[in-house]
Design a protein around this motif. Structure first.
Motif, PDB file in Angstrom:
ATOM      1  N   ASN A 194       0.818  -1.209   0.000  1.00 43.75           N
ATOM      2  CA  ASN A 194       0.000   0.000   0.000  1.00 43.75           C
ATOM      3  C   ASN A 194       0.856   1.265   0.000  1.00 43.75           C
ATOM      4  O   ASN A 194       0.334   2.366   0.148  1.00 43.75           O
ATOM      5  CB  ASN A 194      -0.950   0.008   1.199  1.00 43.75           C
ATOM      6  CG  ASN A 194      -0.226  -0.126   2.535  1.00 43.75           C
ATOM      7  OD1 ASN A 194       0.803  -0.781   2.628  1.00 43.75           O
ATOM      8  ND2 ASN A 194      -0.777   0.479   3.571  1.00 43.75           N
ATOM      9  N   LYS A 205      -7.000   4.418  -1.086  1.00 50.74           N
ATOM     10  CA  LYS A 205      -7.312   5.839  -1.264  1.00 50.74           C
ATOM     11  C   LYS A 205      -8.558   6.224  -0.470  1.00 50.74           C
ATOM     12  O   LYS A 205      -9.608   5.588  -0.591  1.00 50.74           O
ATOM     13  CB  LYS A 205      -7.528   6.147  -2.748  1.00 50.74           C
ATOM     14  CG  LYS A 205      -6.284   5.921  -3.604  1.00 50.74           C
ATOM     15  CD  LYS A 205      -6.559   6.238  -5.070  1.00 50.74           C
ATOM     16  CE  LYS A 205      -5.322   6.028  -5.928  1.00 50.74           C
ATOM     17  NZ  LYS A 205      -5.589   6.294  -7.365  1.00 50.74           N
ATOM     18  N   ASP A 206      -8.395   7.252   0.347  1.00 55.72           N
ATOM     19  CA  ASP A 206      -9.515   7.793   1.127  1.00 55.72           C
ATOM     20  C   ASP A 206     -10.227   6.701   1.932  1.00 55.72           C
ATOM     21  O   ASP A 206     -11.451   6.717   2.094  1.00 55.72           O
ATOM     22  CB  ASP A 206     -10.531   8.494   0.201  1.00 55.72           C
ATOM     23  CG  ASP A 206      -9.913   9.647  -0.581  1.00 55.72           C
ATOM     24  OD1 ASP A 206      -9.090  10.377   0.010  1.00 55.72           O
ATOM     25  OD2 ASP A 206     -10.242   9.789  -1.767  1.00 55.72           O
ATOM     26  N   GLY A 207      -9.445   5.755   2.424  1.00 55.28           N
ATOM     27  CA  GLY A 207     -10.007   4.695   3.244  1.00 55.28           C
ATOM     28  C   GLY A 207     -10.822   3.667   2.488  1.00 55.28           C
ATOM     29  O   GLY A 207     -11.510   2.835   3.106  1.00 55.28           O
ATOM     30  N   ASP A 208     -10.742   3.674   1.147  1.00 54.21           N
ATOM     31  CA  ASP A 208     -11.548   2.758   0.330  1.00 54.21           C
ATOM     32  C   ASP A 208     -10.827   1.407   0.221  1.00 54.21           C
ATOM     33  O   ASP A 208     -10.217   1.084  -0.800  1.00 54.21           O
ATOM     34  CB  ASP A 208     -11.780   3.364  -1.053  1.00 54.21           C
ATOM     35  CG  ASP A 208     -12.711   2.513  -1.907  1.00 54.21           C
ATOM     36  OD1 ASP A 208     -13.261   1.515  -1.382  1.00 54.21           O
ATOM     37  OD2 ASP A 208     -12.890   2.835  -3.096  1.00 54.21           O
ATOM     38  N   LYS A 209     -10.917   0.632   1.285  1.00 56.39           N
ATOM     39  CA  LYS A 209     -10.238  -0.660   1.322  1.00 56.39           C
ATOM     40  C   LYS A 209     -10.869  -1.658   0.354  1.00 56.39           C
ATOM     41  O   LYS A 209     -10.187  -2.527  -0.186  1.00 56.39           O
ATOM     42  CB  LYS A 209     -10.275  -1.208   2.745  1.00 56.39           C
ATOM     43  CG  LYS A 209      -9.476  -2.477   2.948  1.00 56.39           C
ATOM     44  CD  LYS A 209      -9.518  -2.923   4.399  1.00 56.39           C
ATOM     45  CE  LYS A 209      -8.868  -1.899   5.303  1.00 56.39           C
ATOM     46  NZ  LYS A 209      -8.840  -2.359   6.718  1.00 56.39           N
TER      47      LYS A 209
END
Length: 300
Positions: free
Chosen positions: A139, A160-164
């Motif tokens: 990551n 990105k932006d917590g978009d796991k």
């Protein structure tokens, strides 16, 4: 001058290939005899045999038998029929046959910390693991150049932006059909249950383990502040319960009041490398048999 193939691998012109037979199930009399009979009738030479029963009276039996058999890949179908007939149908056992000469395919997940990652790559390069690293997924881009020096593909997949979810979908795309197991070499992301279930292969994790345990940020400073005398590491299979999967290997090193936080971090990294390397090697050699949330490890 040319180097001939070792004599132990060839008799006449036929190749003696190595296999491992993994057996488990309800303990009862006759299991060892049945395994030996099937292999002997197939023409195999048993090299080693490890076994364990959780309770000889009414427990679960585990056995790992290593053997050599001429043209194993050719005769495998007939051998599997005999194993099904004698072990599965006859004794109600589960069994798995492995051609040991075929290395397992491994993917490594890492973040910014490199000690476990580079140690595994180095051990693969030296031929110490029965596994080939197919790819490294991270990551962060930080370790790309170090990994490429080993000739291993490096895939940077940011969250990105917590978009796991999107990141894990990309992970699954990269991994699909390409790996036999995954190693989390200090990968600082929690895997979702959907990923664990969807990837369909075992996942091995490594983490520090102190007495008492120190979770969250700065564990080594917390350990120093409490005056710990032992630091260690635990390698385990990943489940949806964070850090609570079946344990494969653990170890500790002793420290003193004179050790600085930096000393603890260095010694912790050393023990993490060793514990993870042993766990990966044993898994790659089919020495680790899962028993519920525990393991049987034939590490001799």
């Amino acid at each position: 001058m040319t180097l001939a193939e070792p004599a132990s691998r060839t008799i006449g012109e036929r190749v003696a290939e190595e296999g491992a037979l993994i057996v488990s199930g309800h303990d009862r009399t006759g299991i060892v005899a049945a395994v030996s009979t099937v292999l002997t009738q197939a023409g195999a030479n048993i090299v080693s045999l490890d076994q364990h029963s959780t309770n000889p009276a009414d427990g679960t039996f585990f056995q790992r038998t290593v053997f050599r058999l001429h043209d194993l890949a050719v005769v495998r179908t007939e051998l599997e029929k005999a194993l099904d007939r004698e072990l599965a149908d006859g004794l109600g056992l589960q069994w798995r046959l492995v051609e040991s000469d075929q290395p397992k395919r491994m993917a490594i997940f890492a973040s910014k910390t490199d000690h476990c990652l580079l140690d595994l790559l180095w051990r693969q390069q030296r031929g110490e693991l029965k596994a080939n690293v197919q790819m490294v997924i991270s990551n962060h881009p930080d370790l790309a150049e170090k990994v490429r020096w080993f000739g291993v593909p490096y895939f940077y997949v940011p969250v990105k932006d917590g978009d796991k979810k999107t990141a894990e979908e990309e992970h699954l795309r990269l991994l699909a059909g390409n790996v036999d197991f995954i190693v989390l070499a200090r990968y600082m992301q929690i895997l979702s249950g959907d990923f664990i279930g969807g990837v369909g292969v075992p996942i091995i994790n490594i983490h520090h383990s102190f007495l008492p345990a120190f979770i969250g940020a700065g564990p080594y400073q917390k350990a120093k502040d409490r005056g710990v005398k032992l630091i260690g590491a635990t390698a385990h299979y990943v489940t949806e319960d964070l850090d609570e999967g079946p344990i494969i290997e653990q170890d500790v090193v002793r420290v003193t009041h004179a050790d600085t936080t930096r000393d603890l971090m260095r010694r912790g990294a050393d023990v993490e490398r060793l514990v993870l390397a042993r766990a990966v090697a044993w898994h790659a050699e089919d020495r680790v048999l899962r028993n519920g949330n525990s393991t049987v490890v034939f590490a001799s």
